[in-house]
Design a protein around this motif. Structure first.
Motif, PDB file in Angstrom:
ATOM      1  N   UNK A  31       0.838  -1.202  -0.068  1.00  0.00           N
ATOM      2  CA  UNK A  31      -0.055  -0.077  -0.057  1.00  0.00           C
ATOM      3  C   UNK A  31       0.733   1.245   0.104  1.00  0.00           C
ATOM      4  N   UNK A  32       1.732   1.254   0.828  1.00  0.00           N
ATOM      5  CA  UNK A  32       2.582   2.578   1.056  1.00  0.00           C
ATOM      6  C   UNK A  32       4.149   2.439   0.466  1.00  0.00           C
ATOM      7  N   UNK A  75       3.501   5.679  10.776  1.00  0.00           N
ATOM      8  CA  UNK A  75       2.533   6.272  11.427  1.00  0.00           C
ATOM      9  C   UNK A  75       1.547   6.988  10.733  1.00  0.00           C
ATOM     10  N   UNK A  76       2.030   7.858   9.853  1.00  0.00           N
ATOM     11  CA  UNK A  76       1.218   8.533   9.028  1.00  0.00           C
ATOM     12  C   UNK A  76       0.338   7.888   8.123  1.00  0.00           C
ATOM     13  N   UNK A  77       0.572   6.725   7.951  1.00  0.00           N
ATOM     14  CA  UNK A  77      -0.289   5.819   7.092  1.00  0.00           C
ATOM     15  C   UNK A  77      -1.720   5.612   7.769  1.00  0.00           C
ATOM     16  N   UNK A  78      -2.001   5.890   9.061  1.00  0.00           N
ATOM     17  CA  UNK A  78      -3.120   5.427   9.897  1.00  0.00           C
ATOM     18  C   UNK A  78      -3.428   4.164   9.694  1.00  0.00           C
ATOM     19  N   UNK A 113      -0.900  14.240  15.509  1.00  0.00           N
ATOM     20  CA  UNK A 113      -2.102  13.855  14.422  1.00  0.00           C
ATOM     21  C   UNK A 113      -2.787  12.606  14.711  1.00  0.00           C
ATOM     22  N   UNK A 114      -1.969  11.511  15.272  1.00  0.00           N
ATOM     23  CA  UNK A 114      -2.745  10.361  15.722  1.00  0.00           C
ATOM     24  C   UNK A 114      -3.693  10.875  16.595  1.00  0.00           C
ATOM     25  N   UNK A 115      -3.600  11.592  17.676  1.00  0.00           N
ATOM     26  CA  UNK A 115      -4.442  11.942  18.603  1.00  0.00           C
ATOM     27  C   UNK A 115      -5.913  12.653  18.090  1.00  0.00           C
ATOM     28  N   UNK A 116      -5.416  13.356  17.091  1.00  0.00           N
ATOM     29  CA  UNK A 116      -6.687  14.293  16.484  1.00  0.00           C
ATOM     30  C   UNK A 116      -7.514  13.173  15.462  1.00  0.00           C
ATOM     31  N   UNK A 117      -6.638  12.104  15.125  1.00  0.00           N
ATOM     32  CA  UNK A 117      -7.506  11.184  14.398  1.00  0.00           C
ATOM     33  C   UNK A 117      -7.928  10.059  15.248  1.00  0.00           C
ATOM     34  N   UNK A 118      -7.740  10.347  16.746  1.00  0.00           N
ATOM     35  CA  UNK A 118      -8.405   9.385  17.550  1.00  0.00           C
ATOM     36  C   UNK A 118      -7.847   7.843  17.139  1.00  0.00           C
TER      37      UNK A 118
END
Length: 1714
Positions: A31-32, A75-78, A113-118
């Protein structure tokens, strides 16, 4: 970190990293792709770093941004899987600290960022935590972002996340502050310049802080902002925040990192500026809230108090106060005031509960409390915070009882339900409570006025484990179980007390040891300099101590009122033994603490509370309020609620263990003691036992209470003062349960131990204890006044106990102790008194037997101190007390008699203090003591005490209760004198030594020694005291005592007088003997003359002793005799004294007054003493006075001559012999012991006394009544018998005056009549002519004088006439008995034998004897010049004239016969002398006297008695004839030497005798005989003889004859004329026979005459004569007419011779003169 940097660890890290990267590339392959590439390049990067660098970790860190990059991208891949893998890898890197600052920033951004995306929220939190905890690379914005991230996660929808986030936040905050701590640690050695901190306006950064500190500062500042609902400065990105969480965070920071705030001013500033205002603001709803109303002005969402916030605020406050108190003084004041307010009753229950928990937290920190006190209570204008806290707790507890639990009406039944968060309250119960609730066990609880509050066990003591302050999860206020708040508050109080007391006591102890060390250092320091240093340290010490002490005192002063109020209330309400115990322990520790700090009021208040608890309810008010009126109950009441009110309900939960009687004046009914009372009592005992030293004046409270309890429990004192269970004497007896019965011995034991422990108290405390006991005892005494109920003896018993255990330092408490007991001994209640005396005597005995250090024998002051109270008891008049006192003395004598030493005066004083009025048994006991002393202890006592022994023995003699004791005591005095005699030398030495010492002391002090009989030597003084005492007894009112004492006195002086110094005799004579004589004389003269009926009982009294006067007479006799005897036996000694003559005079004066006393016994004895001192003891005639009692005639042993006194069979010679002694006295001449007084003056003094006695006693009384005193014959006899011996000594100077005086006395004494009842013994029967002994003595006296004159010098002979006068006066008594004043005397024949009449003596024998003496004497002395000059002969004649003229009228016929014969004898001697001195005219006056005497005798007017016989008559006539013969032979022949007149008188007399001499009383028959014809003839012949004497030698003779003739003729003429006349007149009647006889006689005479004339030579006859003869003739012729034949025959004879005259007349010349 060593573990992570080891080669193996590094190797492992590299492997892991590579593994992670590979895994990442695999996951992202599809994927990435960019991520995969990054991962692969990362692997290469790692490998190259590992290959190139030695320090692999450092290199990794440098390149960490690149190393981390692949993971960040991952991590950015979420994608959850990839994200998790990356986060794990990042965490691994972090944990090995190979992440640089930049990399870390990148990581945080990625996490954000992760936090904001929960995504992966928990993993995020984990990563943040790892990042921040492993190192400090993250700071400033990165840090704040990380923290915000955590906060944001806290507010998600997911509960687990929230909680994890909360925990993470907490951890992160902690980490931030830990960094600061570490940083400070690193820089702690660098000294920085402090920079002034200004108020930070931009709130962005603080330039003065280091990095970590700055972060922490910013974080803390924002937390405050958030809680205050303001925007944060540093935590950017916060979306949501709760106050509760904020407060929790604040609290944890403050709690965990106080040093950060304290070390950095910036942080401190935050506290002040931000935290405190915030807290205050948040508190406002709670402050304003009142239950039931809700208003709020705050922007906060909560309108009314909100439990979570409120509770958290309180926690914050707790921390602030605990940790930053020093910074936030003012703020804390506000907080604390708020806390106090939260306890108010109108606040919600839960609020009050958490507030109490908060306060509890403070209460377990005593140092904190101390700071409060220093900062607030001790400042002037500040709130008294500490006091308010304590008071608030008290009010709180009180309000719980008064206000029902509104918020939570749960009951005791629900108590076991789950509503209590704590485990259910411990079910410990009182053993006494079982069975009360029907088998249900009852919880421990408080109950007050029906409010029942259980006690829950909440925490271990000393730790404040809160329950509701920990309920951080609760949002709603929890329900508070009943009793919880009360239990916490209760524990607050207990912990508060425990903390404060422990702290202060520890500090106190520290101060004491410091000061001890300091002072001991100072003492032991060697040099001066160090001395000074130490001095400073000591003074610093004291400054520090004063500061500390002020704080301690303030703390106690601030809290005691509130504490006491609360504790008292709880004590009242407590139904649980353990709780009660705790309360009591708190009260006890507080009391002890106050005591140690010297805070009297508070100490007393606590003690009062315990005391009240000990006593039954209604009791408390009466007793203690009287005891402590000063501490009025108001001081312990709060908000007007009086704490001491005791509700009846509280009793129901207490087991009654004893019922007894209250100790009161009027006990009403009984009182009950509960087990709680007993518990309090034990506390009280333990208080007294352990803290006695600090009780001071509160001993009074303690002891008063104990006294009442002891009374109610019925404990009574036993031996030594210990209390034992006993029964009250009256009233309902005490009822005790078995529970308390087992306790009683324990209690009594503790009580005893309590007083035993007084030996460990210091002196001051001991005094407090004694004072308290004394005042307690005074109350008991007051209560016992005026009734004889059983008094409370507690105090007295305990005083005794205290005294006994403190014997080692008895001096300090002896005075107050014994002083009080002496007062008790004077109490009217006998039981009280008895115990007082028991205590006192026990103490004295114990004190004397105790082994003092030094021993008593060397500590005289202490011994006297111990004995002194014994003496003081003598001032008390109760006989039971005095008996105890004397028993004590007896025991002391028996046990300590040998070692009393200087205590003797006191002991003897006690015996001596017994007075006569104190009853027989007392006197007897005291006397027993004295006897013991005299028999056993005289040798052991100091000689100075002997005088006291004498005084005491004497005083017993004077007691009039018991005669036997008085007599025995006189015996003791004799024994004492004997002891003096035996040990004379030893005693003398010791006394002289003592005297010298005293003399020296007196000189030093400048005073003079004052002892009795000074200046005699001390040993003599001792004797003098003894004599003086006996002297006092000699004038005792009781005769037996007087007699015994008198005999003893004279015996001791007789037996032991030799021991006295010569000069001392002076005192003996004047101060002892004469003083005694004075007193006896005075008493005798004033004694009562009333008759004494009987001598008590049935003793008969002899009539000679039946009045006081007669009994005194005996004493007087004894005394006078004794003194006289001493004068006699010791004369040689006394004479050498200077004033012997004065003494002699005084003695004579005494003899005189005794001799003149109106008591015959005394007067006679006085004369005997007179005789004795003149040493003329004459034999006394036995017949004198049979009715004198035998007492006088008892011969008293007299020691005359040698002076070796044998005292009771032992001879004791002084070192110098008697001879030497006398030699010393009369140094000039050799010692001669004479029996005579050489000194004439003394004899003359004796003569004067004798004269005064004589003249006074023989002077007739002025008036005469029945009571007239007339001296007795034996007295007068003795008096006169003294004279001859006396005269021997004074004859050389004996003058006429003296003779005159003597005469007066002799005359007077002979004139004294005799009382008729004595007459039979003295007078001879009337017929015997015997002289009485008195008369004999008188004559003897004169005889002595006469003999002395006879041999004396010429000039003495002039006394003859006086002696003649004296004798002649006695001669007159024969006819004229002497008159004695106006006293009527009866002739002995008529006297009846009764007292009132006086009998004249028969003086005839005496007068006749006197006459014989006169004649004798005259025969010897007729020619003496004095006798001639003083006309003695005339006086004799004159005196004889009286009996001669009386003749038959004389009282005794013998008198005139003796008188005639005496006259004849005297004249036969005297007339020649008279003729011899005719020319001198000295006898001129004698002749007429003589003529008259002859005439009166020969022609007496008294007729002979009718019964006179003819023979008698003839014998008497022959006496007459003798007289005429004397005239004819001795007088007429010498007519020429004799005056003519006298011769004429004689002639006339002869003439008359020759004619007219018949007595007219004869009968006719006897007439021839009775005519005294012999006499007539004799007369006539004499006449005629001298008419015609042939040998006329001188004209004188012729003259006598002429005269005789003319007389004769004239006589005849007369008779004839008369006859003629009568004849003529009679007519026929014959004339009386005698006339006829007469005429016949005349006629015969005429014829005889003429015959005679015729026979005579004519020249001898005168012409006149013839003329006369012739002139008769006519007359004769006239007679012729007579009718009588006898006349006629006679006439014839007469007429016949006339024839011779018939001559013729012659011439005139012849008849001239021839």
């Amino acid at each position: 970190m060593a573990g992570t940097s080891s080669p193996e660890a590094v190797k492992k890290l590299l492997e892991n990293m590579q593994g992670d990267l590979r895994a990442l590339s695999l996951e992202c392959r599809k994927k990435f792709p960019p991520v995969k590439e990054a991962a692969e390049s990362g692997i290469i990067k790692v490998k190259t770093i590992a290959a190139r660098n030695t320090d692999i970790l450092a290199a990794l860190k440098e390149n960490s941004s690149e190393v981390v990059q692949p993971f960040l991208m991952g991590c950015g891949t979420k994608e959850p899987k990839i994200t998790q893998l990356c986060l794990a890898a990042i965490q691994r890197l972090m944990s090995h600290e190979v992440v640089s600052e930049v990399a870390a920033g990148n990581v945080i951004n990625m996490l954000w960022q992760l936090m904001e995306n929960s995504l992966e929220e928990l993993k995020l939190l984990q990563t943040v935590l790892v990042l921040l905890t492993t190192n400090t690379v993250v700071h400033d914005e990165a840090l704040s972002k990380a923290i915000v991230l955590c906060f944001r996660l806290h507010f998600t929808k997911d509960n687990i996340t929230n909680n994890t986030a909360a925990a993470t936040v907490r951890q992160v905050v902690t980490v931030v502050f830990e960094r600061v701590v570490a940083e400070d640690e690193r820089y702690k050695d660098v000294v920085e310049q402090p920079i002034g901190v200004q108020g930070n306006s931009n709130r962005r950064s603080v330039s003065t802080l280091k990095p970590c500190a700055k972060d922490a500062y910013m974080l803390f500042q924002d937390l405050c902002q958030l809680v205050n609902a303001d925007a944060p400065y540093w935590l950017v990105g916060m979306t949501e925040m709760t106050r509760t969480f904020g407060l929790e965070l604040l609290e944890s920071v403050l709690n965990d990192f106080p040093q950060v705030f304290l070390q950095h001013q910036e942080f401190s500033f935050l506290l002040k500026e931000r935290v405190c205002p915030l807290v205050i603001k948040l508190f406002s709803p709670n402050i304003k809230f009142r239950q039931g109303s809700s208003t709020s002005s705050s922007p906060a969402p909560v309108e009314k108090p909100y439990f979570p916030i409120c509770m958290r605020l309180l926690r914050v406050v707790s921390v602030l106060i605990k940790q930053f108190y020093s910074l936030l003084v003012t703020e804390c004041e506000i907080f604390l005031s708020l806390l106090v307010k939260f306890l108010d009753a109108d606040k919600p229950q839960w609020l009050r509960a958490v507030a109490v928990e908060s306060i509890h937290r403070l209460c377990v920190q005593p140092q904190l409390l101390r700071s409060f006190c220093q900062s607030y209570d001790m400042k002037q204008h500040s709130t008294k915070v500490f006091r308010d806290i304590v008071n608030a707790l008290g009010s709180f507890i009180q309000s719980l009882f008064l206000v029902p639990n509104i918020g939570n009406p749960s009951t005791a039944a629900s108590q076991t339900g789950g509503s209590a968060p704590v485990g259910t309250a411990s079910a410990q119960t009182n053993p006494g409570m079982l069975g009360m609730g029907g088998g249900v066990t009852v919880l421990p609880a408080f109950e007050y006025r029906g409010t029942w509050i259980p006690i829950l066990s909440i925490s271990a003591q000393g730790s404040a484990k809160a329950t509701y302050l920990e309920m951080l999860d609760k949002v709603e206020p929890p329900t508070i179980p009943e009793g919880y708040a009360m239990s916490v508050a209760f524990h607050c109080l207990l912990d508060l007390v425990r903390g404060i007391t422990n702290m202060i006591e520890e500090e106190l102890g520290q101060v004491e040891t410091d000061s001890q060390v300091a002072t001991s250092d100072a003492q032991s320091s060697p040099t001066q300099s160090s001395d000074l240093q130490d001095f400073h340290s000591v003074s610093d010490q004291t400054d520090k101590e004063t500061v500390s002490r002020a704080v301690w005192e303030e703390m106690v002063n601030a809290c005691w009122c509130g504490l006491l109020a609360a504790l008292s209330l709880l004590l009242d309400a407590s139904t649980d033994e353990a709780a009660t115990e705790n309360i009591l322990k708190a009260e006890l520790t507080m009391a002890a603490l106050c005591g140690k700090l010297g805070l009297v009021t508070s100490r007393d208040a606590f003690i009062t509370a315990i005391c009240k608890g000990s006593l039954p309810p209604h009791y408390a008010l009466t007793v203690l309020n009287t005891t402590t009126a000063a501490l009025s109950s108001k001081s312990y009441s709060i908000q007007g609620q009086n704490v001491q009110m005791i509700s009846p309900s509280s009793e129901s939960h207490q087991q009654v263990v004893a019922v007894g009687q209250p100790l009161a004046l009027q006990p009403q009914g009984t009182v009950m003691l509960t087990s709680k009372n007993i518990q309090c009592m034990r506390t009280l005992l333990s208080l007294a036992h352990c803290h006695g030293a600090v009780l001071g004046t509160s001993w009074q409270l303690v002891l008063a209470t104990l006294q009442h309890l002891v009374w109610i429990l019925g404990l009574k004192p036993g031996v030594g003062g210990a209390l034992k269970p006993g029964r009250a004497v009256e009233g309902p007896s005490t009822v005790l349960t078995t529970a308390v019965m087992t306790d009683l011995p324990v209690i009594s034991n503790i009580l005893s131990r309590l007083f035993e422990s007084s030996q460990y108290l210091d002196d001051v405390s001991l005094h407090h204890l004694i004072n308290a006991l004394c005042s307690l005892s005074l109350e008991a005494m007051d209560m016992a006044y005026g009734n004889n109920k059983e008094p409370s003896l507690f105090a007295v018993a305990k005083l005794l106990e205290t005294g006994l255990v403190n014997m080692h330092r008895i001096e300090i408490l002896w005075r107050p102790l014994t002083g009080h007991l002496l007062e008790v001994c004077q109490h009217p209640n006998s039981r009280m008194r008895e115990w007082g005396a028991e205590a006192l005597t026990s103490l004295i005995k114990a004190g004397l037997t105790f082994n003092h250090e030094p021993p008593l024998s060397q500590n005289q002051r202490l011994q006297l101190l111990l004995l002194n109270p014994l003496k003081e008891l003598s001032n008390i008049n109760h006989p039971d007390i005095r008996l105890k006192q004397l028993e004590c003395v007896l025991q002391i004598l028996q046990s300590q008699g040998d070692s009393l030493g200087p205590g003797w005066p006191l002991v003897l004083g006690v015996m001596g203090a017994i007075r006569s009025d104190q009853g027989e048994s007392l006197i007897r006991t005291a006397f027993q003591c004295l006897q013991l002393v005299v028999t056993d202890f005289l040798p052991t006592m100091p000689c100075t005490c002997l005088q006291i022994v004498v005084d005491v023995a004497g005083s017993f003699g004077l007691h009039n209760q018991e005669l036997n004791i008085s007599l025995t005591s006189i015996g003791l005095l004799w024994n004492i004198s004997d002891y003096f005699f035996q040990r004379g030398e030893i005693i003398e030495k010791e006394l002289n030594k003592e005297e010298a010492m005293q003399q020296k002391q007196a000189e030093e002090k400048g005073i003079t020694l004052n002892r009795p009989f000074h200046p005699a030597p001390p040993f003599d003084c001792l004797w003098l005291c003894l004599y003086a005492k006996l002297g006092e007894l000699c004038v005792d009112p009781r005769p037996a005592v007087r007699k015994s004492a008198g005999q003893t006195l004279f015996s001791t002086i007789g037996a032991h007088g030799t021991l006295l110094q010569h000069s001392t005799w002076h005192t003996v004579i004047w101060k002892v003997l004469f003083h005694l004589l004075d007193r006896v004389r005075e008493s005798s003269t004033t004694a009562d003359k009333e008759k004494i009926e009987s001598g008590g009982g049935n003793i008969l009294i002899h009539h000679s002793r039946d009045t006081a006067e007669k009994q005194w007479a005996e004493t007087w006799v004894l005394t006078l005799a004794g003194v006289a005897r001493i004068f006699n036996t010791r004369r040689y000694l006394l004479q050498s004294l200077g004033d012997f003559s004065q003494a002699w005079d005084v003695l004579l004066d005494h003899i005189q007054s005794a001799a003149l006393s109106k008591n015959s016994e005394v007067s006679l004895a006085a004369l005997k003493s007179f005789q004795e001192i003149l040493q003329i003891v004459s034999p006394v005639r036995e017949m004198e006075k049979p009715d004198t009692p035998p007492a006088i005639n008892v011969p008293v042993p007299v020691l005359i001559g040698t002076v070796t006194a044998t005292g009771l069979g032992r001879s004791f010679m002084r070192t110098d012999s008697i001879g030497e002694k006398i030699g010393r006295y009369n140094a000039t001449e050799p010692p001669v012991v004479t029996d005579e007084i050489e000194d004439l003056n003394l004899w003359w003094a004796a003569w004067n006394s004798w004269f005064r006695i004589g003249s006074e006693s023989t002077k007739p009384p002025a008036s005469c009544d029945k009571m007239t005193f007339i001296p007795s014959q034996p007295f007068l006899t003795a008096l006169i018998q003294i004279f001859p011996a006396l005269y021997q000594h004074i004859k050389t100077g004996f003058s006429m005056d003296d003779l005159q005086k003597l005469g007066v006395i002799l005359h007077g004494s002979v004139s004294v009549p005799i009382s008729s009842d004595a007459s039979p013994f003295i007078l001879p029967s009337y017929t015997e002519a015997v002289l009485t002994s008195l008369q004999e003595a008188v004559l003897t006296a004169l005889d002595v004088l006469q003999k002395a004159i006879c041999v004396g010098s010429e000039n003495m002979q002039i006394m003859y006439p006086a002696i003649f006068d004296q004798l002649l006066a006695f001669v007159e008594f024969s006819c004229k008995p002497p008159q004695y004043g106006q006293l009527e005397t009866k002739n002995i024949a008529n006297a009846k034998y009764n007292q009132a009449e006086w009998v004249a003596l028969n003086y005839v024998p005496f007068a006749e004897r006197s006459l014989e003496v006169v004649v004798d004497l005259y025969q010897k002395t007729a020619c003496h010049k004095a006798v001639v000059n003083e006309r003695v002969l005339q006086n004799i004649i004159k005196t004889l004239r009286m009996p001669l003229s009386l003749k038959y009228a004389c009282p005794s016929e013998s008198t005139w016969k003796l008188a005639v014969s005496s006259l004849l004898k005297v004249l036969s001697i005297g007339l020649p002398v008279a003729r011899q001195h005719a020319s001198s005219g000295k006898f001129d006056s004698m002749w007429p006297e003589l003529a008259n005497t002859f005439e009166n005798f020969l022609f007496t007017k008294s007729s002979p008695p009718d019964n006179l016989s003819i023979q008698e008559f003839q014998r008497n006539e022959s006496i007459d004839v003798e007289v005429v013969q004397l005239i004819s032979t001795e007088i007429l022949p010498y007519a020429n030497f004799i005056p003519k007149e006298f011769v004429g008188q004689i002639m006339t007399m002869l003439n008359r005798g020759s004619i007219h001499s018949q007595s007219s009383s004869f009968t006719e028959a006897e007439i021839d005989i009775r005519m005294r014809e012999e006499f007539s003839k004799m007369c006539f012949e004499t006449l005629l003889q001298f008419s015609f004497s042939n040998k006329v030698t001188t004209p004188q003779e012729g003259y006598i004859s002429r005269m005789a003739l003319s007389v004769l003729l004239k006589r005849s003429q007369d008779v004839l004329y008369r006859y003629i006349e009568d004849e003529r007149l009679s007519g026929k009647c014959p004339l009386p026979r005698q006339q006829v006889t007469e005429i016949i006689f005349v006629l015969k005479a005429v014829s005889t005459l003429i015959d005679s004339l015729k026979k005579t030579q004519p020249e001898n006859v005168d012409a006149n004569t013839w003329a006369q003869v012739i002139a008769l003739y006519p007359t004769l012729v006239e007679c012729i007419t007579c009718s009588s034949s006898e006349v006629c025959s006679a006439l014839k004879e007469a007429l016949v011779p006339f024839k011779d005259f018939m001559h013729p007349p012659a011439s005139k010349v012849q008849n001239g003169e021839s």
